[in-house]
Design a protein around this motif. Sequence first.
Motif, PDB file in Angstrom:
ATOM      1  N   CYS A 127       8.750   4.953  13.566  1.00 13.47           N
ATOM      2  CA  CYS A 127      10.469   5.386  13.584  1.00 13.47           C
ATOM      3  C   CYS A 127      10.736   6.675  12.635  1.00 13.47           C
ATOM      4  N   GLY A 128       9.465   7.819  12.666  1.00 12.06           N
ATOM      5  CA  GLY A 128       8.729   8.711  12.030  1.00 12.06           C
ATOM      6  C   GLY A 128       9.163   9.200  10.734  1.00 12.06           C
ATOM      7  N   ALA A 129       8.744   8.458  10.048  1.00 12.35           N
ATOM      8  CA  ALA A 129       8.836   8.305   7.961  1.00 12.35           C
ATOM      9  C   ALA A 129       7.724   9.951   8.440  1.00 12.35           C
ATOM     10  N   SER A 130       7.689  10.250   6.950  1.00 12.17           N
ATOM     11  CA  SER A 130       6.611  11.497   6.280  1.00 12.17           C
ATOM     12  C   SER A 130       5.703  10.418   5.382  1.00 12.17           C
ATOM     13  N   PRO A 131       4.441  10.745   5.513  1.00 13.53           N
ATOM     14  CA  PRO A 131       3.618  10.357   4.969  1.00 13.53           C
ATOM     15  C   PRO A 131       4.802   9.965   3.004  1.00 13.53           C
ATOM     16  N   LEU A 132       5.356  10.376   2.800  1.00 10.33           N
ATOM     17  CA  LEU A 132       6.215  10.498   1.108  1.00 10.33           C
ATOM     18  C   LEU A 132       6.388   9.091   1.365  1.00 10.33           C
ATOM     19  N   GLN A 133       7.387   9.227   2.511  1.00  9.45           N
ATOM     20  CA  GLN A 133       8.433   7.983   2.679  1.00  9.45           C
ATOM     21  C   GLN A 133       7.870   7.005   3.064  1.00  9.45           C
ATOM     22  N   THR A 134       6.332   7.031   3.313  1.00  9.20           N
ATOM     23  CA  THR A 134       5.547   5.694   3.678  1.00  9.20           C
ATOM     24  C   THR A 134       5.191   5.213   2.342  1.00  9.20           C
ATOM     25  N   PHE A 135       4.819   6.053   1.126  1.00  7.28           N
ATOM     26  CA  PHE A 135       4.051   5.802   0.239  1.00  7.28           C
ATOM     27  C   PHE A 135       4.685   4.995  -1.105  1.00  7.28           C
ATOM     28  N   VAL A 136       6.428   5.435  -0.645  1.00  5.66           N
ATOM     29  CA  VAL A 136       7.300   5.280  -1.744  1.00  5.66           C
ATOM     30  C   VAL A 136       7.981   3.941  -0.856  1.00  5.66           C
ATOM     31  N   LYS A 137       8.523   4.097   0.364  1.00  5.23           N
ATOM     32  CA  LYS A 137       8.485   1.935   1.301  1.00  5.23           C
ATOM     33  C   LYS A 137       7.851   1.234   1.030  1.00  5.23           C
ATOM     34  N   VAL A 138       6.288   1.630   1.373  1.00  5.13           N
ATOM     35  CA  VAL A 138       5.754   0.514   2.073  1.00  5.13           C
ATOM     36  C   VAL A 138       4.447   0.902   1.116  1.00  5.13           C
ATOM     37  N   ARG A 139       3.703   1.617   0.785  1.00  6.23           N
ATOM     38  CA  ARG A 139       2.231   1.625  -0.112  1.00  6.23           C
ATOM     39  C   ARG A 139       2.751   0.720  -1.490  1.00  6.23           C
ATOM     40  N   PHE A 140       3.905   1.658  -1.969  1.00  4.63           N
ATOM     41  CA  PHE A 140       4.310   1.098  -3.362  1.00  4.63           C
ATOM     42  C   PHE A 140       4.309   0.209  -3.901  1.00  4.63           C
ATOM     43  N   PRO A 141       5.341  -0.865  -3.307  1.00  2.18           N
ATOM     44  CA  PRO A 141       5.492  -2.600  -3.119  1.00  2.18           C
ATOM     45  C   PRO A 141       4.296  -2.890  -3.175  1.00  2.18           C
ATOM     46  N   TYR A 142       4.058  -2.850  -2.167  1.00  2.00           N
ATOM     47  CA  TYR A 142       2.612  -3.494  -1.889  1.00  2.00           C
ATOM     48  C   TYR A 142       1.453  -3.913  -2.706  1.00  2.00           C
ATOM     49  N   ALA A 143       1.598  -2.563  -3.426  1.00  2.00           N
ATOM     50  CA  ALA A 143       0.805  -1.833  -4.393  1.00  2.00           C
ATOM     51  C   ALA A 143       1.335  -2.428  -6.172  1.00  2.00           C
ATOM     52  N   LEU A 144       2.913  -3.121  -5.845  1.00  2.00           N
ATOM     53  CA  LEU A 144       2.343  -3.251  -7.228  1.00  2.00           C
ATOM     54  C   LEU A 144       1.722  -4.469  -7.797  1.00  2.00           C
ATOM     55  N   PRO A 145       1.407  -5.488  -7.690  1.00  2.00           N
ATOM     56  CA  PRO A 145       0.744  -6.463  -8.097  1.00  2.00           C
ATOM     57  C   PRO A 145      -0.028  -6.209  -8.410  1.00  2.00           C
ATOM     58  N   PHE A 146      -1.064  -5.015  -7.892  1.00  2.00           N
ATOM     59  CA  PHE A 146      -2.836  -4.700  -8.120  1.00  2.00           C
ATOM     60  C   PHE A 146      -2.088  -4.153  -9.214  1.00  2.00           C
ATOM     61  N   ILE A 147      -1.418  -2.553  -9.514  1.00  2.00           N
ATOM     62  CA  ILE A 147      -1.047  -1.841 -10.209  1.00  2.00           C
ATOM     63  C   ILE A 147      -0.704  -3.006 -11.332  1.00  2.00           C
ATOM     64  N   PHE A 148       0.038  -4.096 -11.633  1.00  2.00           N
ATOM     65  CA  PHE A 148       0.392  -4.935 -13.244  1.00  2.00           C
ATOM     66  C   PHE A 148      -0.840  -5.048 -12.834  1.00  2.00           C
ATOM     67  N   THR A 149      -2.105  -5.425 -12.368  1.00  2.00           N
ATOM     68  CA  THR A 149      -3.182  -6.587 -13.016  1.00  2.00           C
ATOM     69  C   THR A 149      -4.181  -5.276 -13.658  1.00  2.00           C
ATOM     70  N   GLY A 150      -3.760  -3.864 -13.513  1.00  2.00           N
ATOM     71  CA  GLY A 150      -4.618  -3.228 -13.998  1.00  2.00           C
ATOM     72  C   GLY A 150      -4.248  -2.871 -15.021  1.00  2.00           C
ATOM     73  N   LEU A 151      -2.792  -2.718 -15.589  1.00  2.00           N
ATOM     74  CA  LEU A 151      -2.000  -2.250 -16.590  1.00  2.00           C
ATOM     75  C   LEU A 151      -2.262  -3.557 -17.289  1.00  2.00           C
ATOM     76  N   ARG A 152      -2.311  -4.911 -17.089  1.00  2.00           N
ATOM     77  CA  ARG A 152      -2.387  -5.878 -18.268  1.00  2.00           C
ATOM     78  C   ARG A 152      -4.041  -5.993 -18.627  1.00  2.00           C
ATOM     79  N   ALA A 153      -5.054  -5.129 -18.131  1.00  2.00           N
ATOM     80  CA  ALA A 153      -6.292  -5.027 -18.486  1.00  2.00           C
ATOM     81  C   ALA A 153      -6.483  -3.887 -19.377  1.00  2.00           C
TER      82      ALA A 153
END
Length: 284
Positions: free
Chosen positions: A191-217
């Motif tokens: 779709c021609g998305a920029s690296p920032l758009q890919t990060f915001v729309k794909v990588r960050f949502p997929y990483a949220l469960p992992f991020i909260f695991t680190g936050l709990r620790a």
Amino acid sequence: MGHRRAHRRRGAGVSAVPADPSAALPSPAAEGQARLFGWARALGFAALTVAAIGAVWHLVVVGFEIPHFIMPTPAAAWAAFKENQAAIGDALAYTLRSAAIGLAVATAVALALAALFVASDTATRAVLPLVIGLRTAPVLAIAPILILVFGRGLGTAIVVVVIVAFFPIMVNAMKGFRAARRNALELMHVCGASPLQTFVKVRFPYALPFIFTGLRAASASGILSAMLAEWLSGAPGLGTMILEAASYRDLALLWAAVVVSMVMAFAIFMLTAGAERRVLSWTR
């Protein structure tokens, strides 16, 4: 005859499906009651746990005849808390402020470093060893430098919390950023998305469960690391109160402050878990 039986079976199957699909969904009132029941049950379990710990504490002190100048009874600690609740409240507010700001800064630093390391292998090879070295350096060894740079106050406490808390968040965030599905990344590329758009729309949502695991620790150690900084710098928080109570042999006040710090660490952990359930409700 067979035709009529088949027709009845089809009619029975159709009638079993509700006319309104939304009728099978729970109403907002039912959801609110279920949520309220869940909170009440959690508070009930917490109260029972506190009561059980207090009972065991009392039985250990009384049963083994431990002198009060070594370990006070829960009643003595409660009396010291009521007598010094204003001072404990002020110290707790200072420690909580240090821990909250430190955890916020640690989260921002950890996410930025994790995104950098995922995006660039060169940055990973160049910076990650320095990050690991900083994390593994004993805080006691670098405390004089921190006090010299940030002073004997809030700044040192925040930096110590960041040093202690950022690493588990960063490691889990890196794992989460790399856990994004390949087909989703390929779709963003097509779709021609920029690296920032890919990060915001794909990588960050997929990483949220992992991020909260680190936050709990990290949240569980936020109060402790803030108190450690206060021990080192003499800032007016729970850490300094515990240190002074130990030096004056005021064991009742010492244990009252320790119990307050444990309760606050547990509360921060539960708030983090609650925020995780609320933010990740879309994954259910």
